[in-house]
Design a protein around this motif. Structure first.
Motif, mmCIF file in Angstrom:
data_model
loop_
_atom_site.group_PDB
_atom_site.id
_atom_site.type_symbol
_atom_site.label_atom_id
_atom_site.label_comp_id
_atom_site.label_asym_id
_atom_site.label_seq_id
_atom_site.Cartn_x
_atom_site.Cartn_y
_atom_site.Cartn_z
ATOM 1 N N ALA A 45 12.386 18.060 67.897
ATOM 2 C CA ALA A 45 13.038 19.004 66.983
ATOM 3 C C ALA A 45 12.330 18.943 65.642
ATOM 4 N N PRO A 46 12.087 20.094 65.024
ATOM 5 C CA PRO A 46 11.431 20.064 63.715
ATOM 6 C C PRO A 46 12.326 19.371 62.680
ATOM 7 N N VAL A 47 11.708 18.615 61.810
ATOM 8 C CA VAL A 47 12.439 17.923 60.747
ATOM 9 C C VAL A 47 12.603 18.903 59.590
ATOM 10 N N LEU A 48 13.845 19.109 59.181
ATOM 11 C CA LEU A 48 14.106 20.015 58.068
ATOM 12 C C LEU A 48 13.909 19.287 56.744
ATOM 13 N N SER A 49 13.292 19.964 55.808
ATOM 14 C CA SER A 49 13.220 19.411 54.457
ATOM 15 C C SER A 49 14.624 19.481 53.861
ATOM 16 N N ALA A 52 15.442 23.040 53.059
ATOM 17 C CA ALA A 52 15.744 23.846 54.245
ATOM 18 C C ALA A 52 17.132 23.515 54.782
ATOM 19 N N TYR A 53 17.498 22.220 54.776
ATOM 20 C CA TYR A 53 18.829 21.836 55.238
ATOM 21 C C TYR A 53 19.909 22.410 54.320
ATOM 22 N N THR A 56 20.965 25.907 54.902
ATOM 23 C CA THR A 56 21.804 26.202 56.073
ATOM 24 C C THR A 56 23.291 26.040 55.771
#
Length: 77
Positions: A45-49, A52-53, A56
């Protein structure tokens, strides 16, 4: 040449599972699985910065009132 290894499928509750051999181990604790025809593709899974988190999250509509902005207390060094 792609590496491959025969693995066993097993049941975990009502889900089917596969134990991933060490040489195919994925980083982190989350993965993405998708189906492409008869193939299952598992990817890290891509790691969200942090930015970016935070993007959401839903905005908070609560009114917290005014916050008093007092000067800091003096500090002796």
């Amino acid at each position: 040449m792609n590496a491959y290894r025969h693995v066993k499928l097993f049941k975990n509750g009502r889900s089917q599972a596969v134990r991933i051999p060490r040489e195919f181990e994925l980083p982190g604790e989350d993965a993405i699985i998708r189906k492409d025809g008869d193939r299952l593709i598992i990817e890290p899974a891509p790691v969200l910065s942090l930015a970016a988190y935070l993007a959401t999250l839903e905005p908070i509509d609560d009114d917290f009132g005014a916050i008093e902005d007092t000067p800091p207390d003096p500090v002796d060094f």
